[in-house]
Design an enzyme around this catalytic site. Sequence first.
Site, PDB file in Angstrom:
ATOM      1  N   LYS A 230       2.295 -33.468  12.466  1.00  0.00           N
ATOM      2  CA  LYS A 230       3.291 -32.430  12.685  1.00  0.00           C
ATOM      3  C   LYS A 230       3.994 -32.052  11.386  1.00  0.00           C
ATOM      4  O   LYS A 230       4.082 -32.832  10.430  1.00  0.00           O
ATOM      5  CB  LYS A 230       4.310 -32.889  13.732  1.00  0.00           C
ATOM      6  N   ARG A 264      -0.144 -39.969  21.274  1.00  0.00           N
ATOM      7  CA  ARG A 264      -1.141 -38.896  21.239  1.00  0.00           C
ATOM      8  C   ARG A 264      -1.467 -38.600  19.784  1.00  0.00           C
ATOM      9  O   ARG A 264      -0.578 -38.242  19.010  1.00  0.00           O
ATOM     10  CB  ARG A 264      -0.592 -37.656  21.949  1.00  0.00           C
TER      11      ARG A 264
END
Length: 285
Positions: A230, A264
């Site tokens: 991210k 995840r």
Amino acid sequence: MSANSPHSASDLTSSHPLLRAWLARPFPAVMGILNVTPDSFSDGGRFDAPERAIAQAKSMIAAGADIIDIGAESTRPYKGAQPVTAEEELARLRPVLPAIVALGVPVSIDSMKSQVVAHALEQGAAVANDVWGLQRDPAMAETVAAHGAPVVVMHNRTEVDPEIDIIADMLGFFERSLDIAAKAGIPAGNIVLDPGIGFGKTAEQSMTALARLDAFACFGLPLLVGASRKRFISTVVASEPQERLGGSIAAHLIAAQRGAAIIRAHDVAETVQAVRVAAAIEAQR
């Protein structure tokens, strides 16, 4: 991360059997990300051909993935994702989903459309993963309830607001989602909460959500964290998505320490190794 499961016996007995197996372990389950899309932020286009998608699923399973999370529409947490119709999403899924389900590892369907989720669950997917936490598609909660499937409820926002108390916003969002779930008949033991790292948040707010993950323990539900590659990582150390393995592992180990039951990740082998070694070290305390 502790050597013992952070979940109580009552949590385990009330959970869906699939979740119960993961919650009983001393380390988080790892959900491998499989984007069969041309435009996902990190790996768009790499696995949009069916043969490459199936090969990647096999590779992640061999590396220790406990779940394969298939997405056929980019839900990238930044501007620029191209919406697609349910028909297009299904057209991307149909060539790969049956073959990946047949590999024998649970599959989750990453979609915000109830029509797509219903199809995937009918084809053998085991988990629904909704990046809008049951709050966008009015039929999503009823669809999940009808199939008796576990569901990942993710926090999201249409716009980023640096001025808000992000933890308070997330708590309110989850309360609304859980109310929708209860009214639709989804058992609490079928629900996983996801703080939505990078979605509708500044980099600082994403890091706050990770640092204060235990704020969501009040719901008594398992947590899933997906910080993989991210953008917030690049605000600490400048990097492109493919260069963020170290930051992803750091974020995920902190998440595990604060109680995340599922991680995840794009980089499955490295993530599996990290969470299991950390748990083994903690077991020696």
